[in-house]
Design an enzyme around this catalytic site. Structure first.
Site, PDB file in Angstrom:
ATOM      1  N   LYS A 145      11.331  -9.751  15.391  1.00 19.80           N
ATOM      2  CA  LYS A 145      10.040  -9.146  15.053  1.00 19.80           C
ATOM      3  C   LYS A 145       9.988  -8.806  13.562  1.00 19.80           C
ATOM      4  CE  LYS A 145      11.793  -4.579  16.416  1.00 19.80           C
ATOM      5  NZ  LYS A 145      11.789  -3.553  17.488  1.00 19.80           N
ATOM      6  N   TYR A 177       7.786   6.872 -16.137  1.00 22.30           N
ATOM      7  CA  TYR A 177       6.608   7.713 -15.892  1.00 22.30           C
ATOM      8  C   TYR A 177       6.985   9.180 -15.738  1.00 22.30           C
ATOM      9  CZ  TYR A 177       3.642   3.630 -15.058  1.00 22.30           C
ATOM     10  OH  TYR A 177       2.931   2.475 -15.189  1.00 22.30           O
TER      11      TYR A 177
HETATM   12  C1  LIG Z   1      13.177  -3.425  17.848  1.00 25.05           C
HETATM   13  C2  LIG Z   1      13.665  -3.449  19.244  1.00 25.05           C
HETATM   14  C3  LIG Z   1      14.962  -3.913  19.538  1.00 25.05           C
HETATM   15  C4  LIG Z   1      15.989  -4.194  18.475  1.00 25.05           C
HETATM   16  O1  LIG Z   1      16.491  -2.953  18.023  1.00 25.05           O
HETATM   17  P1  LIG Z   1      17.676  -2.836  16.973  1.00 25.05           P
HETATM   18  O2  LIG Z   1      17.962  -1.372  16.916  1.00 25.05           O
HETATM   19  O3  LIG Z   1      17.153  -3.377  15.690  1.00 25.05           O
HETATM   20  O4  LIG Z   1      18.805  -3.632  17.478  1.00 25.05           O
HETATM   21  C5  LIG Z   1      15.297  -4.067  20.869  1.00 25.05           C
HETATM   22  N1  LIG Z   1      14.421  -3.746  21.861  1.00 25.05           N
HETATM   23  C6  LIG Z   1      13.202  -3.251  21.604  1.00 25.05           C
HETATM   24  C7  LIG Z   1      12.307  -2.888  22.723  1.00 25.05           C
HETATM   25  C8  LIG Z   1      12.780  -3.072  20.298  1.00 25.05           C
HETATM   26  O5  LIG Z   1      11.581  -2.553  20.047  1.00 25.05           O
END
Ligand SMILES: *Cc1c(COP(=O)(O)O)cnc(C)c1O
Length: 345
Positions: free
Chosen positions: A34, A242
């Protein structure tokens, strides 16, 4: 020509982490890609992970799934964690994507277009997404995956981990034949009884540690470097950047480097941020601006055109995140589109 700010992605290290996570968890790895593969590039990462044996991927959004299906072709199974509502249901089905159904309205939307292969998420205590255990649906045709998600997997001492695991084991038993998936990255390290039929790591594939600090079994994957644009002497009493964010108490040598918040270098990197340059960690001084940061290079022989490392093999991602007051996930997913992703391995 190397771009002034570059994110280099070591696909061999990604592959090593993939195999390490399978060995540690004792379960097949279904990578979470994702948010554009946590900012590293979902397509390139997914292609390499498929070469290494991955057959099932997870994304969050329907749009992410559609883009991956178009890029990767028919082969991988792709689950969409958001689930589906009216319009997305038919788009998912047309692209052979599988929603993870989180509540009855999503299941109705999926049923309304004829159903098909999908997953369900059971909430075992996080209270984020998924059916409450007492509301879990009866087994139904097309149900291929039952999953849940850990709330505290970055803290192995947290008793909630095992409570969630045991609750999941009990409820998943109601769905014989469905793949059971429970562990994210942190869960992979909690014991092989957290592995079930498939694990869903994200951050550890991309080089972050499971507990928010570097872990010897996880290899760095992403390296963010910036080019030195100018080196200058700043006399005592003058300021840098800045709002006079840094005032030199003694004469300083300052390198101005091509990475700023428009590249994803969070403003919270100042005042505790450091970069690796010429063999040592050196402090970021003054404010992070849109396009540049300033580094105190002391007497190091750093020249225009040299590169400094904001995170990578020598400034580990979790350490950089901690200095910026955030977590590895946010550092990676903050890197903007202006920064080219360069793949090696
Ligand atoms: C993002 C997510 C993962 C992966 O999590 P990590 O901590 O990055 O390994 C797994 N399951 C779900 C439902 C998620 O939202």
């Amino acid at each position: 020509m190397t771009a002034p700010a570059t994110l280099t992605v070591d696909l061999n290290a990604l592959a090593r982490n993939f195999h390490a996570l399978a060995a540690i968890s004792g379960a097949p790895v279904h990578p979470v890609v994702k948010a554009d593969g946590y900012g590293l590039g979902a397509v390139a990462c997914a292609m390499r992970l498929m070469t290494e044996g991955a057959r099932t991927l997870f994304v969050a959004r329907a749009t992410e799934g559609l883009a991956l299906r178009a890029a990767l072709g028919a082969e991988p199974v792709i689950y969409v964690l958001d689930g589906c509502h009216g319009e997305t249901a038919s788009a998912l089905k047309a692209a052979n994507l599988r929603p993870v159904l989180n509540h009855p309205v999503q299941k109705q939307a999926w049923d309304a277009i004829g159903g098909g292969a999908c997953g369900i998420q059971i909430d075992t205590g996080m209270n984020r997404l998924g059916y409450r255990i007492e509301d879990a649906p009866e087994p139904f045709a097309g149900l291929e995956l039952v999953m849940s998600h850990l709330a505290c997997s970055d803290d192995p001492a947290e008793p909630m981990n095992r409570r969630q695991r045991d609750a999941f084991a009990a409820v998943a038993g109601r769905y014989p034949g469905a793949t059971r998936s429970f562990a994210n990255s942190g869960g992979c390290f909690l014991g092989q009884d957290f592995g079930f039929d498939a694990v869903r790591p994200g951050i550890c594939l991309y080089g972050g540690g499971p507990e928010g600090r570097p872990n010897a079994r996880i290899a760095p994957v992403a390296t963010l470097t910036a080019e030195v644009l100018q080196v200058r002497n700043v006399p005592a009493g003058e300021s840098v950047g800045y709002s006079r964010g840094f005032v030199a108490d003694t004469p300083r040598r300052i390198a101005t480097c091509a990475a700023g918040y428009a590249d994803g270098v969070l403003r919270s990197y100042s005042p505790r941020g450091e970069v690796w340059a010429h063999g040592a960690l050196r402090p970021i001084v003054g404010r992070v601006s849109m396009d540049v940061i300033a580094i105190d290079i002391a007497d190091a022989e750093i020249r225009v055109g040299d590169r400094v490392e904001l995170f990578g093999a020598r400034r580990l991602l979790d350490d950089a995140a901690r200095a910026a007051g955030t977590i590895s996930y946010e550092l990676l997913t903050s890197i903007t589109a202006r920064v080219p992703r360069v793949y090696v391995g």
